[in-house]
Design an enzyme around this catalytic site. Structure first.
Site, PDB file in Angstrom:
ATOM      1  CB  CYS A 387      14.666  23.092 -52.338  1.00 30.85           C
ATOM      2  SG  CYS A 387      14.501  23.480 -50.599  1.00 30.85           S
ATOM      3  CG  HIS A 512      18.014  19.621 -51.473  1.00 27.31           C
ATOM      4  ND1 HIS A 512      18.425  20.527 -52.414  1.00 27.31           N
ATOM      5  CD2 HIS A 512      17.464  20.335 -50.479  1.00 27.31           C
ATOM      6  CE1 HIS A 512      18.131  21.747 -52.002  1.00 27.31           C
ATOM      7  NE2 HIS A 512      17.550  21.663 -50.823  1.00 27.31           N
ATOM      8  CD  GLU A 514      19.609  17.977 -55.009  1.00 21.36           C
ATOM      9  OE1 GLU A 514      18.531  17.455 -55.375  1.00 21.36           O
ATOM     10  OE2 GLU A 514      19.668  19.080 -54.444  1.00 21.36           O
TER      11      GLU A 514
HETATM   12  N1  GLN Z   1      15.041  29.426 -49.533  1.00 26.14           N
HETATM   13  C1  GLN Z   1      14.140  28.331 -49.452  1.00 26.14           C
HETATM   14  C2  GLN Z   1      13.899  27.885 -48.016  1.00 26.14           C
HETATM   15  O1  GLN Z   1      14.651  28.175 -47.139  1.00 26.14           O
HETATM   16  C3  GLN Z   1      14.610  27.173 -50.287  1.00 26.14           C
HETATM   17  C4  GLN Z   1      15.896  26.566 -49.847  1.00 26.14           C
HETATM   18  C5  GLN Z   1      16.527  25.668 -50.867  1.00 26.14           C
HETATM   19  O2  GLN Z   1      16.276  25.784 -52.073  1.00 26.14           O
HETATM   20  N2  GLN Z   1      17.389  24.794 -50.432  1.00 26.14           N
HETATM   21  O3  GLN Z   1      12.949  27.206 -47.741  1.00 26.14           O
END
Ligand code: GLN
Length: 536
Positions: A387, A512, A514
């Site tokens: 992310c 994500h 995971e």
């Molecule tokens: N801050 C980033 C966003 O909002 C990444 C978010 C994250 O790593 N879950 O896109």
């Protein structure tokens, strides 16, 4: 084995929070599933937040994201991993949700003429939500874990609601398990049961007599301690179980089963019991413990002091490692230390075999992460970005490979001349911060011939999400022409996966993965990452 009525198991906690109620609940669920019943689990969080999404992971641990986009307590992660089921956002009930809906109903006039009170209106709402999850999931057995510690003011309405449920559902359909800490006192070399006794007394004062006690301690309970607990808690000796410290949490079901807990609970709830086949689970633990090789992974993030902030990622690595019979040694790198020049990325990366760039939000630590990413990319070690990790990999690449000076994410610098990461279009209209990110499962179309496509072995995959920003599609051609190619697209046509062409493993994802990793079914991308490190 279709049951006439749903069975409810309520799990309360005593003495301290974070005592392992979540893992105990998940373990029990796994055991009951292993004897042939369908199981679901609910976590009750007595805080006023509507969900965990607005809480700092540094204080509260990871926000676990469900398929349907719930931002939930990390215990749902334990449940999903142990039970191997997908849960819904409705499996996490908070005080905030309960009061919110009762107040909305009151405003609509649903309680016209009545004085709206904790008993019965709040307790009715709690019970109806628990029963609704039972109904929707169709589960034979519903585990309900009540967060916090018995005696907390916030927890009282929930305890009162489940106390009522015993009467309404019947004795043979409900079971109360109390999980409490039994500390070992060094000075006298003794396991002390007094705090547990007091927490049981507190529970009884509220009207709940536990049926079963699970004592958490750093070592197995002695018979003497077990007898004392049985006597003072008013439960039979064979209903007192010892949940002692083990090397990995995945061993907990096995130690409880060995003490006869599965059989005891099955009998108590009138369930059919036969000896379960736990060989695959045992095999997984065996592989976790008996490894052929050890590798070091730099874990680059800014909430590194509280490992619970990244629990699903740690577990996903563990699942992959067991599968490959390697030990992953995690080397925590606090990005803010790198940012402030307190740690040198060069020195850090010299000692590791791969680097994982962790998710995150906001400015603090971002430049530190970017420094580590540059060093890792140049060294050619396997890198996986999750992310925010992907987003910063793109920022680093834009600055140092393409030469776009001051390229950035608008999350970090809103007036950057090169917004290579920008707020998603749909996010620009959103005002509030609760539950408004792009959340939950979304399809990703993988690009034929890419490494990621090979790893997943299929064209369309589903992974979970939690973000507001995206890789700015306007920069994709430029990034690709310099070697950082898109290997997966979202339906909205922004990059979901990117990879460096001439590199063994340099992959970032907006998703994500995971959250979907399970002990016996590791996430493909985590598995490939650990495999790349192991082969390197
Ligand atoms: N801050 C980033 C966003 O909002 C990444 C978010 C994250 O790593 N879950 O896109």
């Amino acid at each position: 084995m279709v049951l006439v009525s749903t069975k409810y198991i309520f799990v309360t906690g005593g003495v301290l929070s974070s005592v392992g109620k979540g893992v105990t609940t998940a373990s029990l669920g796994m055991l009951l599933k292993s004897i042939g019943y369908s199981v679901t689990a609910i976590k009750i969080d007595p805080y006023i937040n509507v969900d965990a999404g607005t809480m700092n992971p540094y204080i509260h641990g990871e926000v676990f994201v469900t398929e349907d986009g719930g931002e939930t307590d990390l215990d749902l992660g334990h449940y999903e991993r142990f039970l191997d089921v997908d849960l819904s956002k409705h499996n996490n009930i908070t005080t905030g949700q309960i009061y919110y809906s009762v107040i909305m109903k009151e405003r609509k006039g649903n309680y016209l003429g009545q004085c709206v009170q904790i008993i019965p209106h709040i307790t009715d709402e709690i019970k109806s939500r628990i029963r609704e999850v039972a109904k929707q999931s169709g589960a034979d057995i519903v585990l309900v874990e009540i967060g916090g510690t018995v005696g907390d003011i916030e927890g009282l309405p929930f305890l009162e609601a489940v106390r009522q449920m015993r009467l309404e559902e019947g004795f043979e359909n409900t079971l109360f398990i109390h999980v409490a800490l039994v500390p070992f006192l060094k000075a006298t070399e003794e396991l002390k049961t007094k705090p547990l006794q007091h927490s049981v007394q507190e529970l009884r004062r509220i009207g709940i007599q536990p049926d079963t006690i699970v004592a958490r301690s750093d070592r197995p309970l002695t018979l003497e301690a077990q007898q004392k607990i049985a006597l003072y808690s008013n439960v039979p000796l064979h209903a007192v179980f010892s949940n002692y410290d083990v090397e990995t949490v995945y061993e907990v079901p096995l130690i409880l089963h060995k003490q006869g807990m599965t059989r005891y609970i099955a009998q108590r709830l009138n369930l059919e019991y036969h000896e379960p086949d736990l060989s695959r689970w045992r095999d997984f633990i065996d592989k976790l413990k008996h490894v052929d090789k050890s590798v070091k992974i730099a874990m680059v993030g800014k909430y590194t002091a509280l490992k619970d902030s990244y629990i699903s990622i740690i577990e996903a690595l563990r699942h992959a490692a067991a599968h490959l019979k390697v030990r992953t040694e995690l080397v925590w790198v606090e990005a803010t230390d790198v940012e402030r020049g307190l740690r040198d990325p060069n020195e850090i990366l010299e000692k590791v075999d791969g680097a994982l760039i962790l998710p995150g939000f906001g400015k603090r630590g971002a430049e530190g992460k970017i420094k580590v990413i540059k060093e890792a990319r140049e060294r050619g070690i396997p890198v996986l970005g999750i992310c925010f990790g992907l987003q910063l990999m793109v920022v680093e690449f834009a600055r140092n490979v393409i030469g776009l000076k001051d390229a950035n994410s608008t999350e970090i610098n809103p007036s950057t001349p090169h917004p290579v990461v920008d707020l998603m279009e749909e996010q620009k209209r959103i005002k509030g911060l609760g539950g408004t990110m792009r959340l939950g499962s979304h399809p990703i179309t993988l690009v034929q011939g890419s490494k990621v496509h090979r790893i997943y072995g299929t064209h369309i995959i589903y992974e979970r999400h939690r973000h507001r920003y995206e890789i700015n599609p306007k920069y994709v051609d430029m990034l690709e022409s310099c070697g950082l190619i898109v290997s997966g697209w979202s339906k909205e046509r922004f990059p979901e996966f990117m990879e460096l062409k001439d590199h063994t493993f340099y992959i970032g994802t907006q998703a994500h993965p995971e959250f979907k990793s399970r002990p016996l079914r590791p996430s493909p991308i985590y598995l490939a990452f650990v495999a790349a490190i192991t082969q390197g």
